[in-house]
Design a protein around this motif. Sequence first.
Motif, PDB file in Angstrom:
ATOM      1  N   ASN A  64       0.803  -1.232   0.000  1.00  0.00           N
ATOM      2  CA  ASN A  64       0.000   0.000   0.000  1.00  0.00           C
ATOM      3  C   ASN A  64       0.836   1.283   0.000  1.00  0.00           C
ATOM      4  O   ASN A  64       0.307   2.357   0.290  1.00  0.00           O
ATOM      5  N   GLN A  65       2.108   1.170  -0.342  1.00  0.00           N
ATOM      6  CA  GLN A  65       2.873   2.391  -0.594  1.00  0.00           C
ATOM      7  C   GLN A  65       2.342   3.054  -1.860  1.00  0.00           C
ATOM      8  O   GLN A  65       2.367   4.280  -1.993  1.00  0.00           O
ATOM      9  N   VAL A  66       1.852   2.230  -2.787  1.00  0.00           N
ATOM     10  CA  VAL A  66       1.265   2.708  -4.025  1.00  0.00           C
ATOM     11  C   VAL A  66      -0.233   2.424  -4.012  1.00  0.00           C
ATOM     12  O   VAL A  66      -0.651   1.307  -3.714  1.00  0.00           O
ATOM     13  N   THR A  67      -1.016   3.443  -4.339  1.00  0.00           N
ATOM     14  CA  THR A  67      -2.464   3.256  -4.469  1.00  0.00           C
ATOM     15  C   THR A  67      -2.861   3.472  -5.924  1.00  0.00           C
ATOM     16  O   THR A  67      -2.820   4.600  -6.424  1.00  0.00           O
ATOM     17  N   PRO A  68      -3.235   2.405  -6.636  1.00  0.00           N
ATOM     18  CA  PRO A  68      -3.742   2.571  -7.998  1.00  0.00           C
ATOM     19  C   PRO A  68      -5.171   3.117  -7.960  1.00  0.00           C
ATOM     20  O   PRO A  68      -5.997   2.685  -7.153  1.00  0.00           O
ATOM     21  N   PHE A  69      -5.468   4.073  -8.830  1.00  0.00           N
ATOM     22  CA  PHE A  69      -6.813   4.646  -8.898  1.00  0.00           C
ATOM     23  C   PHE A  69      -7.002   5.238 -10.277  1.00  0.00           C
ATOM     24  O   PHE A  69      -6.135   5.108 -11.154  1.00  0.00           O
ATOM     25  N   SER A  70      -8.116   5.886 -10.507  1.00  0.00           N
ATOM     26  CA  SER A  70      -8.348   6.515 -11.812  1.00  0.00           C
ATOM     27  C   SER A  70      -8.911   7.912 -11.623  1.00  0.00           C
ATOM     28  O   SER A  70      -9.492   8.229 -10.577  1.00  0.00           O
ATOM     29  N   LEU A  71      -8.703   8.742 -12.621  1.00  0.00           N
ATOM     30  CA  LEU A  71      -9.286  10.077 -12.636  1.00  0.00           C
ATOM     31  C   LEU A  71      -9.907  10.304 -14.006  1.00  0.00           C
ATOM     32  O   LEU A  71      -9.579   9.619 -14.979  1.00  0.00           O
ATOM     33  N   THR A  72     -10.810  11.260 -14.084  1.00  0.00           N
ATOM     34  CA  THR A  72     -11.572  11.490 -15.307  1.00  0.00           C
ATOM     35  C   THR A  72     -11.192  12.822 -15.932  1.00  0.00           C
ATOM     36  O   THR A  72     -11.103  13.841 -15.239  1.00  0.00           O
ATOM     37  N   THR A  73     -10.975  12.833 -17.234  1.00  0.00           N
ATOM     38  CA  THR A  73     -10.612  14.056 -17.945  1.00  0.00           C
ATOM     39  C   THR A  73     -11.863  14.858 -18.292  1.00  0.00           C
ATOM     40  O   THR A  73     -12.987  14.367 -18.167  1.00  0.00           O
ATOM     41  N   VAL A  74     -11.650  16.071 -18.763  1.00  0.00           N
ATOM     42  CA  VAL A  74     -12.793  16.930 -19.098  1.00  0.00           C
ATOM     43  C   VAL A  74     -13.607  16.374 -20.257  1.00  0.00           C
ATOM     44  O   VAL A  74     -14.795  16.689 -20.402  1.00  0.00           O
ATOM     45  N   ASP A  75     -12.969  15.531 -21.100  1.00  0.00           N
ATOM     46  CA  ASP A  75     -13.714  14.954 -22.217  1.00  0.00           C
ATOM     47  C   ASP A  75     -14.153  13.516 -21.931  1.00  0.00           C
ATOM     48  O   ASP A  75     -14.511  12.780 -22.843  1.00  0.00           O
TER      49      ASP A  75
END
Length: 389
Positions: A64-75
Amino acid sequence: MAPRASQWAVPVGVSLGVPIGLYVIFLLLGAFPFFQRHFLYAHRLNTLFWHDLNRPEYWGFARNQVTPFSLTTVDGEIIYAWHILPLPTYLKHEDRLQAQQPGFSNDITKTESFRVLKDDPEARLVICFHGNAGHIAQGLRPGSYHTLTDSSRYHVLAIDYRGFGKSTGTPSEAGLIQDGAAAVDWAMHVAGIPASRIVIMGQSLGTAVTSGVAEHFAMQGIEFAGVILIAGFSNLPTLLSSYAAAGFIPVLSPIRAIPPLLRFFQGFIVDKWKSAERLAHVVSLTRTRLRLSFIHAKDDLEIPCHESDALFKSAAGATIGERLGEESFSSWKEQRSLRREDGTFVAIVNAEPDIVIRQELVPYGGHNDVMLSSAVSLAVMRSFGLDAS
């Protein structure tokens, strides 16, 4: 003698004709945007079929030193990302971080790692933009994250551009800049890290993304702690006239001796990536503070180090207020350079209001290993003002 010569004619003709024919096919296919972008970004060349990006421990990170996740772009594209904690900070919160559910987080704001970042009023963040091909953890990329986080207190945010790795979409110049801007927006507006505590950094293709992102925010009056470009290039058409993929596969260099033909094929390049112009614009828009660093290895066989010279000239030239000729600028730069016996150098330009532009040519590191160089860590430290403390 004639029959013997004719015996050699066929194999010699084939040995020359096959590579020439393949090169012509490559040029013709490259004139179409679909194939061109696949050649340029190489985003489908990755190791996803045997690497699970949601298990960063494979690359030597602590649980858990690294947390994979996602983010959303304006498009509306979904961009895959890693938030990497610095080990000294991780150690302070180790018990709670170990208890966190490992793997991909559908809502990173509910994780302990995010709270550690957001609740630290002194947190510093390095946003990394990688080069073409592969994914967020391919090749030396995890090693470069380790270099930044193993002994410092810098958080790292790394992303895969659209079409790369697990991210959705198809890469383009405008799209990749939007992806980079989305990473910065997440850092500032979700994690609550002000731009003054953010360094944006790119390598190879990532330097073009970094330049585009820096300009995007400079036009909004937002200035970062630092902008770092490693193994960068001035613009794509110029680069491709000398670029060798993987260090030995030429792109447009075989036709460089025929300028009209070279210009003809350069005209088909869709994504121009005019980083030199963008950086000059960033310099001209600076109102309070700018730390702009260029790092290149002398033994880079893919992108020649003179490309960083062009970037430096454009950025530094914007501080002068007048266009200098090649000879005049070289003389002006030489007065601000420290040259070493091995042919490397450091050139530093200081300008008002508080602008420092630094170019460093290091002796070793090639195109990729240079990311592990101490020059990169030192550039981050200077960006955060540690050289003045």
